[in-house]
Design a protein around this motif. Sequence first.
Motif, PDB file in Angstrom:
ATOM      1  N   MET A 151       0.845  -1.189   0.000  1.00  0.00           N
ATOM      2  CA  MET A 151       0.000   0.000   0.000  1.00  0.00           C
ATOM      3  C   MET A 151       0.890   1.252   0.000  1.00  0.00           C
ATOM      4  O   MET A 151       1.823   1.359   0.768  1.00  0.00           O
ATOM      5  CB  MET A 151      -0.893  -0.035   1.246  1.00  0.00           C
ATOM      6  N   SER A 152       0.599   2.192  -0.875  1.00  0.00           N
ATOM      7  CA  SER A 152       1.435   3.393  -0.981  1.00  0.00           C
ATOM      8  C   SER A 152       1.059   4.420   0.087  1.00  0.00           C
ATOM      9  O   SER A 152      -0.032   4.383   0.648  1.00  0.00           O
ATOM     10  CB  SER A 152       1.293   4.008  -2.368  1.00  0.00           C
ATOM     11  N   ARG A 153       1.966   5.340   0.294  1.00  0.00           N
ATOM     12  CA  ARG A 153       1.723   6.395   1.274  1.00  0.00           C
ATOM     13  C   ARG A 153       0.549   7.280   0.880  1.00  0.00           C
ATOM     14  O   ARG A 153      -0.181   7.752   1.722  1.00  0.00           O
ATOM     15  CB  ARG A 153       2.970   7.255   1.444  1.00  0.00           C
ATOM     16  N   THR A 154       0.390   7.543  -0.424  1.00  0.00           N
ATOM     17  CA  THR A 154      -0.680   8.443  -0.849  1.00  0.00           C
ATOM     18  C   THR A 154      -2.055   7.847  -0.587  1.00  0.00           C
ATOM     19  O   THR A 154      -3.003   8.592  -0.372  1.00  0.00           O
ATOM     20  CB  THR A 154      -0.544   8.812  -2.339  1.00  0.00           C
ATOM     21  N   SER A 155      -2.176   6.527  -0.580  1.00  0.00           N
ATOM     22  CA  SER A 155      -3.492   5.937  -0.295  1.00  0.00           C
ATOM     23  C   SER A 155      -3.829   6.021   1.193  1.00  0.00           C
ATOM     24  O   SER A 155      -4.975   5.838   1.576  1.00  0.00           O
ATOM     25  CB  SER A 155      -3.550   4.484  -0.764  1.00  0.00           C
ATOM     26  N   ASP A 156      -2.841   6.302   2.036  1.00  0.00           N
ATOM     27  CA  ASP A 156      -3.052   6.427   3.476  1.00  0.00           C
ATOM     28  C   ASP A 156      -3.400   7.855   3.901  1.00  0.00           C
ATOM     29  O   ASP A 156      -3.576   8.118   5.081  1.00  0.00           O
ATOM     30  CB  ASP A 156      -1.800   5.998   4.246  1.00  0.00           C
ATOM     31  N   LEU A 157      -3.498   8.766   2.955  1.00  0.00           N
ATOM     32  CA  LEU A 157      -3.737  10.163   3.289  1.00  0.00           C
ATOM     33  C   LEU A 157      -5.180  10.382   3.729  1.00  0.00           C
ATOM     34  O   LEU A 157      -6.115   9.827   3.154  1.00  0.00           O
ATOM     35  CB  LEU A 157      -3.421  11.058   2.095  1.00  0.00           C
ATOM     36  N   SER A 158      -5.338  11.247   4.722  1.00  0.00           N
ATOM     37  CA  SER A 158      -6.681  11.612   5.187  1.00  0.00           C
ATOM     38  C   SER A 158      -7.335  12.557   4.187  1.00  0.00           C
ATOM     39  O   SER A 158      -6.672  13.117   3.301  1.00  0.00           O
ATOM     40  CB  SER A 158      -6.589  12.287   6.554  1.00  0.00           C
ATOM     41  N   ALA A 159      -8.616  12.785   4.363  1.00  0.00           N
ATOM     42  CA  ALA A 159      -9.340  13.719   3.491  1.00  0.00           C
ATOM     43  C   ALA A 159      -8.739  15.120   3.608  1.00  0.00           C
ATOM     44  O   ALA A 159      -8.567  15.830   2.608  1.00  0.00           O
ATOM     45  CB  ALA A 159     -10.823  13.737   3.846  1.00  0.00           C
ATOM     46  N   SER A 160      -8.399  15.519   4.815  1.00  0.00           N
ATOM     47  CA  SER A 160      -7.797  16.830   5.041  1.00  0.00           C
ATOM     48  C   SER A 160      -6.458  16.942   4.314  1.00  0.00           C
ATOM     49  O   SER A 160      -6.161  17.970   3.696  1.00  0.00           O
ATOM     50  CB  SER A 160      -7.609  17.066   6.538  1.00  0.00           C
TER      51      SER A 160
END
Length: 173
Positions: A1-10
């Motif tokens: 899983m990439s870091r960008t997929s772990d980003l919050s909505a904010s």
Amino acid sequence: MSRTSDLSASERVIIGLLTFFLIIAFTLELYWIVFNDSLVARADHELFARLFQIYGDADRAYFDRITPMAIGLEQINVFVTQIVNVWLLWAIVQRVYYRHVLQLLVGSYLTYSVVLYFWAAHVTGYPDMRYQSPYTFFLFYAPNLPWLLGYAYMSLDSIRHLCARLRRDASAA
């Protein structure tokens, strides 16, 4: 899983805002820096010069009454602030520990600069406004609102995160 997929909505909103600010800086604002001395002659046949002609009704310092202050502010914005914006983008994606401190600094600085721009025009009676009307006041304020609201949002987001961390640290102590 990439870091960008772990980003919050904010975080995704902030990345979108920063991307927008970077695109505007390296297109419209860079164009202004390069061609500010010939905007009047270019306005009939170049889109960006025409846009500055329209905005010139609200602030002539960006069209036909260019000031050294405006040139200096735009150069700082394009050549310094955008480097910091890229740094902030990287810090968000990499989840760097100082990200919220950096975001608070950038957000506060840019929010303050827009408020100062608005306030300076207001207290001096809008001397660079070609004429005062609802149209020119809209033209003065509306195009600058994304920067004011976007960077204020970033500041508040970081304040919220930093205060939560301080509360956790105080509770653990």
